[in-house]
Design an enzyme around this catalytic site. Structure first.
Site, mmCIF file in Angstrom:
data_model
loop_
_atom_site.group_PDB
_atom_site.id
_atom_site.type_symbol
_atom_site.label_atom_id
_atom_site.label_comp_id
_atom_site.label_asym_id
_atom_site.label_seq_id
_atom_site.Cartn_x
_atom_site.Cartn_y
_atom_site.Cartn_z
ATOM 1 C CG ASP A 21 -1.685 1.240 1.419
ATOM 2 O OD1 ASP A 21 -2.460 1.580 0.509
ATOM 3 O OD2 ASP A 21 -1.518 1.899 2.460
ATOM 4 C CG ASP A 23 -1.661 7.754 0.379
ATOM 5 O OD1 ASP A 23 -0.976 8.776 0.451
ATOM 6 O OD2 ASP A 23 -2.205 7.365 -0.677
#
Length: 241
Positions: A21, A23
């Site tokens: 991922d 953020d």
């Protein structure tokens, strides 16, 4: 965090690829996100408290829950404009640069799988100068973003690897549930935006941050090594998104 003397069964193997991922996992965009969404809420008459627990969900999916269909496209265009135009304070999280560099040097296939759209992902990668892996999957690349499994499945496909042979590193419950539904083999969580207790219910292992994640990258594969961390629950089947 307490030391995990032994790893959960799901992590007792090596993985052919790593899906990350962005953020909250590689970069801290919280100041920008909060400013942009608070302004968006003010402009659209939405109580900001309705955003609670939405981290990891794509903007399109979130807006669909907040506004009537006639406003979806204009509201989405506005939040993209706000977020892309405000990346001040966005910075790398500790260990992100080192992790991506180690994966690259070891030849481990790696992809970033993010709920940000293509323009926003580019802006945040550029401002942090985070090295861009060969594969970056954004919300623009799939019909259904997180919390649906589609982004993780596409990341694995673009790397030419089965999702079951992918190690996922994520910070949000929505993203972890999506990865579980995609059949990803191992789920490691970092509690940067979500409490460890919440993450433990979904992840195979929760570590304090990327600097606490120990990997053996021999033979171009990734194996999680025992170290500081909190094991998740016992192995279970895929979770529907």
């Amino acid at each position: 965090m307490p030391d995990a003397a032994s790893l959960p069964a799901a992590l007792g193997r090596s993985f052919e690829a790593v899906l990350l991922d962005m953020d909250g996992t590689l970069v801290d965009s919280t100041p920008s996100v909060e400013r942009s969404w608070l302004r968006w809420c003010t402009e659209h008459g939405v109580d900001p408290r309705r955003l609670a627990g939405s981290h990891g969900v794509t903007a399109r999916n979130l807006i669909a829950d907040l506004l009537p269909p006639a406003q979806h496209e204009s509201a989405y265009a506005r939040i993209v404009e706000l977020e892309v135009g405000d990346v001040a304070g966005t910075q790398l999280l500790p260990g992100a640069l080192e992790l991506l560099g180690a994966l690259r040097d070891a030849g481990v296939p790696t992809a970033i799988v993010t709920s940000s759209n293509r323009e926003l992902a580019r802006a945040r990668l550029e401002v942090t100068r985070l090295p861009r892996p060969s594969v970056v999957v954004t919300a623009d690349d799939v019909a259904r973003g997180k919390p649906f499994p589609d982004p993780w499945l596409l990341g694995a496909t673009r790397l030419g690897v089965a999702s079951a042979d992918c190690l996922v590193i994520e910070d949000a419950v929505a993203g972890l549930r999506a990865a579980r539904a995609a059949g990803c083999g191992g789920l490691v969580a970092v509690p940067t935006t979500t409490s460890a207790e919440q993450l433990e219910a979904v992840a195979d292992l929760v570590v304090g941050g990327l600097t606490e994640l120990r990997l053996d990258l021999g033979d171009g594969r990734a194996r999680v090594l025992p170290g500081p961390g909190r094991p998740g629950p016992a192995p279970r089947g895929p979770v529907s998104a």
